[in-house]
Enzyme design. Structure first.
Site, PDB file in Angstrom:
ATOM      1  N   CYS A  83     -47.113 -18.401  -2.367  1.00  0.00           N
ATOM      2  CA  CYS A  83     -47.591 -19.758  -2.099  1.00  0.00           C
ATOM      3  C   CYS A  83     -48.607 -19.686  -0.963  1.00  0.00           C
ATOM      4  O   CYS A  83     -48.829 -18.622  -0.367  1.00  0.00           O
ATOM      5  CB  CYS A  83     -46.424 -20.664  -1.707  1.00  0.00           C
ATOM      6  SG  CYS A  83     -45.585 -20.117  -0.193  1.00  0.00           S
ATOM      7  N   CYS A 120     -45.268 -21.577   8.433  1.00  0.00           N
ATOM      8  CA  CYS A 120     -45.883 -22.340   7.349  1.00  0.00           C
ATOM      9  C   CYS A 120     -46.178 -23.754   7.842  1.00  0.00           C
ATOM     10  O   CYS A 120     -45.316 -24.394   8.456  1.00  0.00           O
ATOM     11  CB  CYS A 120     -44.940 -22.393   6.145  1.00  0.00           C
ATOM     12  SG  CYS A 120     -45.521 -23.480   4.828  1.00  0.00           S
ATOM     13  N   GLU A 172     -35.381 -20.693   8.898  1.00  0.00           N
ATOM     14  CA  GLU A 172     -36.057 -21.986   8.979  1.00  0.00           C
ATOM     15  C   GLU A 172     -35.160 -23.035   9.627  1.00  0.00           C
ATOM     16  O   GLU A 172     -35.622 -23.870  10.408  1.00  0.00           O
ATOM     17  CB  GLU A 172     -36.483 -22.453   7.582  1.00  0.00           C
ATOM     18  CG  GLU A 172     -37.263 -23.769   7.624  1.00  0.00           C
ATOM     19  CD  GLU A 172     -37.612 -24.295   6.243  1.00  0.00           C
ATOM     20  OE1 GLU A 172     -37.722 -25.529   6.110  1.00  0.00           O
ATOM     21  OE2 GLU A 172     -37.769 -23.485   5.303  1.00  0.00           O
ATOM     22  N   ASN A 209     -35.800 -19.604  -1.615  1.00  0.00           N
ATOM     23  CA  ASN A 209     -36.473 -20.190  -2.781  1.00  0.00           C
ATOM     24  C   ASN A 209     -36.289 -19.329  -4.026  1.00  0.00           C
ATOM     25  O   ASN A 209     -36.210 -19.847  -5.143  1.00  0.00           O
ATOM     26  CB  ASN A 209     -37.957 -20.457  -2.477  1.00  0.00           C
ATOM     27  CG  ASN A 209     -38.822 -19.227  -2.544  1.00  0.00           C
ATOM     28  OD1 ASN A 209     -39.276 -18.837  -3.617  1.00  0.00           O
ATOM     29  ND2 ASN A 209     -39.051 -18.590  -1.406  1.00  0.00           N
TER      30      ASN A 209
END
Length: 315
Positions: A19, A103, A133, A232
């Protein structure tokens, strides 16, 4: 005379793999090595993928768990998952030159958390305990001002002093379906809860899950390329399983369980947001050694997101 290979229809999900946030983070490490020369230190794995980490290590990156492992005078990069506020503060106190590869979509959640705390809200944070995260986001706000919610069952256990002054945020790499179930439970129990201004689950996570959903029912098996530590990637395998299609998470072609694969007519293939396309081709090549493969790229959503690099690397 060798027998003909059995036919296999391979549906390759799109979008898949890197991504924009992962692209940016990897490029930051590469450019930092070019700018400063090796070694360049990286706090935690830049992204959750061993192939990527090993390649960067070969270029001169040194991955460390904590800032105190970084020697004075060497640059340090913070991973794409984000870090608690105390980490850059400590880097500045030591005079370290640091680059933040967090990110931008994770940084957006950090800013939302700070805004909500300034407004006097208590935050219910939907995420997985121990994930970098989550640790980074909790590290943006005062201790005790945020409560972790991992499951629908957790919602019933919440003991909040002021239920009329609540908000929620989410980790960016969660299952869309699981998260919606938790959000629905929160809204039912706390009708006054403040909803985020925009979706926290990132576009790439949502798109990759939707792409797997779109192909799963046409497949007898689904292979997901990604690290077992990648949230993910794990969610992608779960999405297929929930369609009652057996799925396996593999890091690369050598991990394929051929007995599990069997002799299917159709297989789905995707890759988590930290997995490079070279590993997708490696798996396709491995399948082609045993099957007469016909590839179909199952385009679901076109992605064209690009995130800017830090100024100090492009100036």
């Amino acid at each position: 005379m060798a027998s003909a290979k059995p036919p296999l229809h391979l549906l390759i999900a799109a979008p898949r793999g890197f991504c924009a946030g992962v692209d940016r983070a990897i490029r930051i490490v590469e450019l930092t090595i070019e700018r400063y020369g090796p070694p360049v230190y990286v706090r935690h794995e830049i992204v959750h993928n061993q192939f990527v980490v090993d390649r960067l290590r070969g270029m001169g990156a040194v991955f460390v768990k904590e800032l105190d492992e970084v020697p004075d005078g060497r640059p340090v990069v913070f991973s794409a998952h984000g870090v608690p506020k105390v980490v850059p503060a400590n880097a500045e106190a030591r005079g370290l030159d640091y680059l933040d590869a967090t990110c931008p979509l994770v940084s957006k959640v950090h800013r939302q958390a700070e805004r909500l705390i300034r407004a006097g809200r208590h935050i219910l944070f939907i995420g997985h305990a121990g994930h970098p995260e989550v640790i980074g986001t909790f590290g943006q706000v005062p201790e005790g001002s945020m409560t972790l919610i991992e499951t629908v069952q957790d919602v019933a256990k919440i003991d909040i002093a002021d239920p009329l002054n609540l908000s929620f945020l989410t980790q960016t790499t969660l299952s869309v379906d699981d998260t919606q179930a938790i959000v629905d439970a929160l809204k039912t129990r706390f009708p006054a809860i403040e909803v985020p201004r925009s979706e926290d689950i990132c576009y790439a996570t949502s798109n990759r899950q939707a792409a797997v959903k779109a192909i799963a029912l046409e497949c007898e098996r689904v292979l997901v390329i990604g690290s077992p530590t990648s949230s993910n990637s794990l969610r992608l395998a779960e999405v297929a399983e929930r369609q009652n299609v057996p799925a396996r998470l593999i890091q690369r072609a050598a991990d394929i369980d051929w007995d599990w694969i069997g002799q299917p007519r159709a297989i789905g293939l995707t890759a988590g947001a930290s997995a490079p396309e070279i590993l997708v081709r490696e798996v396709v090549d491995a399948l082609a050694e045993r099957f007469a493969v016909t590839e179909t790229i199952a385009e679901h959503t076109v992605e064209n997101m690009i995130f800017k690099l830090p100024r100090k690397l492009v100036a």
